[in-house]
Write a protein that holds these residues in place. Structure first.
Motif, mmCIF file in Angstrom:
data_model
loop_
_atom_site.group_PDB
_atom_site.id
_atom_site.type_symbol
_atom_site.label_atom_id
_atom_site.label_comp_id
_atom_site.label_asym_id
_atom_site.label_seq_id
_atom_site.Cartn_x
_atom_site.Cartn_y
_atom_site.Cartn_z
ATOM 1 N N MET A 11 -6.311 6.913 -1.102
ATOM 2 C CA MET A 11 -5.717 5.949 -0.026
ATOM 3 C C MET A 11 -3.971 6.073 -0.217
ATOM 4 O O MET A 11 -3.414 6.468 0.830
ATOM 5 N N LYS A 12 -3.682 5.782 -1.350
ATOM 6 C CA LYS A 12 -2.294 5.947 -1.701
ATOM 7 C C LYS A 12 -1.764 7.209 -1.440
ATOM 8 O O LYS A 12 -0.657 7.391 -0.949
ATOM 9 N N THR A 13 -2.609 8.233 -1.898
ATOM 10 C CA THR A 13 -2.222 9.621 -1.846
ATOM 11 C C THR A 13 -1.983 10.055 -0.356
ATOM 12 O O THR A 13 -1.003 10.829 -0.135
ATOM 13 N N ASN A 14 -3.053 9.558 0.356
ATOM 14 C CA ASN A 14 -2.846 10.017 1.790
ATOM 15 C C ASN A 14 -1.673 9.254 2.424
ATOM 16 O O ASN A 14 -1.018 9.969 3.349
ATOM 17 N N GLN A 15 -1.273 8.045 2.039
ATOM 18 C CA GLN A 15 -0.353 7.193 2.778
ATOM 19 C C GLN A 15 0.823 7.924 2.378
ATOM 20 O O GLN A 15 1.864 8.105 3.288
ATOM 21 N N MET A 16 1.131 8.314 1.304
ATOM 22 C CA MET A 16 2.215 8.954 0.581
ATOM 23 C C MET A 16 2.567 10.349 1.476
ATOM 24 O O MET A 16 3.611 10.690 1.762
ATOM 25 N N ALA A 17 1.499 10.964 1.386
ATOM 26 C CA ALA A 17 1.510 12.466 2.235
ATOM 27 C C ALA A 17 1.987 12.066 3.886
ATOM 28 O O ALA A 17 2.951 12.713 4.308
ATOM 29 N N LYS A 18 1.294 10.977 4.289
ATOM 30 C CA LYS A 18 1.934 10.608 5.817
ATOM 31 C C LYS A 18 3.235 10.241 6.013
ATOM 32 O O LYS A 18 4.063 10.672 6.644
ATOM 33 N N PHE A 19 3.736 9.412 5.004
ATOM 34 C CA PHE A 19 4.972 8.953 4.611
ATOM 35 C C PHE A 19 6.020 9.802 4.628
ATOM 36 O O PHE A 19 7.120 10.045 5.279
ATOM 37 N N ASP A 62 2.262 0.398 -3.661
ATOM 38 C CA ASP A 62 3.339 0.460 -4.827
ATOM 39 C C ASP A 62 4.117 1.647 -5.099
ATOM 40 O O ASP A 62 5.306 1.994 -5.185
ATOM 41 N N TRP A 63 3.411 3.020 -4.908
ATOM 42 C CA TRP A 63 3.953 3.948 -5.266
ATOM 43 C C TRP A 63 5.258 4.255 -4.006
ATOM 44 O O TRP A 63 6.222 4.807 -4.512
ATOM 45 N N ILE A 64 5.033 3.985 -2.593
ATOM 46 C CA ILE A 64 5.887 4.170 -1.862
ATOM 47 C C ILE A 64 7.083 3.254 -2.009
ATOM 48 O O ILE A 64 8.230 3.621 -1.998
ATOM 49 N N GLN A 65 6.785 1.966 -2.387
ATOM 50 C CA GLN A 65 7.900 0.922 -2.579
ATOM 51 C C GLN A 65 8.811 1.465 -3.545
ATOM 52 O O GLN A 65 10.041 1.449 -3.682
ATOM 53 N N ASN A 66 8.072 1.960 -4.905
ATOM 54 C CA ASN A 66 9.054 2.231 -5.754
ATOM 55 C C ASN A 66 9.663 3.514 -5.714
ATOM 56 O O ASN A 66 10.575 3.756 -6.280
#
Lengths: 92, 311
Positions: A11-19, A62-66
């Motif tokens: 999920m985090k990976t997908n959100q990162m890609a979208k972001f 937290d990946w995106i926040q960091n």
């Protein structure tokens, strides 16, 4: 619903890609006069605000926040590269 | 370097500083100082700098508390004072870029990275300075230009007032002589129809301007000051002379030119009476041609060059 470790990473990976895609979209849309430092500063501020705004949507990631600060720097460099390339085009 | 190129250099240095990091900021900082040290800008900058006391500006600013980043410069609202203070900053930075780094850290703190403070200083101080400084210089230059234009206009009015009688006499003489020449041109079979039409049109223009000069010689002083046609008369007259004589004395038929000496001298005199030396050149050169002191080919070439230069 329980989210397992693997699902959370996916999920985090997908959100990162979208972001990243969203930030790329902002970068493509931003316009400025490449010979005018004030106009470039305006574009940099616009991108920085867009990163802040979009980061809010992923407050649990937290990946995106960091990575927000690094992304801002990356976006800044992209705008400046685009400005320098446009100036070279004008001179050439 | 011209003022324009110095301002471009300043803009380029600011663009470079925008892109610089902590290893590369020194060069654009020095380049900014070099651009502003241009010979044509030195007197202007000195005046701006002399109007402010940089040390007092720093002393009067709010150093804040113990918290990093709480210091705040107390900038004046007057644009010229701001410009003077920023010129001091750039001058100090040019001779010691590390000073700027410390200055930015103290007054434009934006995180612990050195470059962040410099970036904040660039967007808060240097970029607005470049914009305001360019406006300031542009305004100074246009004020100077309008002073020169006003002085030129006054000179034309003075010449007309001093020379009212000779202007009236010479303009009447030119009108009469252009009539004579017009008849000669009409009867000259060696001219092609196109050449004849062009010559007659040129003579019409010359005659119209001589009429204007005649009216001018009788106009009251306040009307002379207000009338824009008077200010532009000398330029239009010189252009008409070049056109008239260049048309009539074409390289092809220069040997057959039969321009009365009185017209040539009259044109030169009227030009000089109203416009100063500007109107005399073409007439005087034609005088040389007729009296055989210059060869026809060279005369025609000179006229062509004069017409081309005017265009």
């Amino acid at each position: 619903m329980k989210v397992s470790g693997f699902e959370a990473i996916t999920m985090k990976t997908n959100q990162m890609a979208k972001f990243a895609e969203e930030i790329d979209g902002e970068l493509a849309r931003v316009s400025f006069d490449p010979a005018n430092p004030a106009s470039i500063e305006g574009a940099l501020q616009q991108i920085s605000d867009a990163v802040d705004e979009k980061t809010k949507f992923y407050e649990r990631n937290d990946w995106i926040q960091n990575l927000a600060a690094q992304l801002k720097e990356h976006a800044r460099n992209k705008v400046l590269e685009k400005a320098a390339a446009a100036r070279m085009g004008d001179e050439g | 370097m011209t003022i324009e190129s110095a301002l471009k250099e300043l803009n380029n240095a600011i663009l470079d500083l925008q892109q610089a990091d902590h290893n590369t900021y020194e060069r654009p900082v020095r380049k900014m100082a070099v651009a502003l040290n241009d010979l044509d800008l030195q007197a202007i900058n000195k005046k701006l700098k002399d109007n402010v006391d940089f040390e007092t500006f720093i002393e009067n600013s709010n150093v804040g508390g113990s918290m990093v980043g709480s210091s705040q410069l107390n900038w004046p609202l007057e644009r010229e004072l701001e410009l003077g203070l920023t010129l001091h900053i750039i001058e100090k930075a040019g001779s010691d870029p590390r000073w700027l780094q410390n200055f930015a850290f103290e007054w434009y703190y934006d995180g612990n990275k050195i470059i962040d403070g410099l970036r904040k200083l660039n967007r808060s101080v240097l970029i607005p300075f470049a914009r305001d400084y360019k406006d300031y210089i542009d305004n100074l230059m246009s004020a100077n230009e309008s002073k020169i234009e006003k002085a030129e206009a006054l000179a034309v009015v003075d010449r007309v007032e001093e020379n009212r009688v000779p202007i009236l006499f010479v303009s009447k003489l030119i009108i009469s002589l252009t009539e004579e020449l017009r008849e000669k041109v009409r009867g000259d079979n060696k001219l092609s129809p196109d050449e004849r039409t062009a010559a007659l049109e040129a003579l019409d223009k010359l005659q119209k301007l001589s009429h204007e000069a005649q009216v001018m010689s009788e106009a009251p002083p306040d009307l002379l000051m207000k009338n824009e046609d008077i200010q532009s008369w000398a330029g239009r007259f010189k252009s008409a002379i070049n056109e008239s004589l260049g048309t009539i004395i074409d390289p092809k038929n220069v040997a057959n030119a039969a321009v009365p000496t009185g017209l040539i001298l009259g044109c030169g005199a009227l030009g000089a009476l109203i416009g100063g030396p500007i109107g005399f050149g073409a007439g005087s050169m034609l005088g040389h041609l007729i009296t055989g002191q210059i060869k026809p080919g060279a005369a025609a070439k000179t006229i062509e060059d004069a017409v081309a230069a005017k265009d």
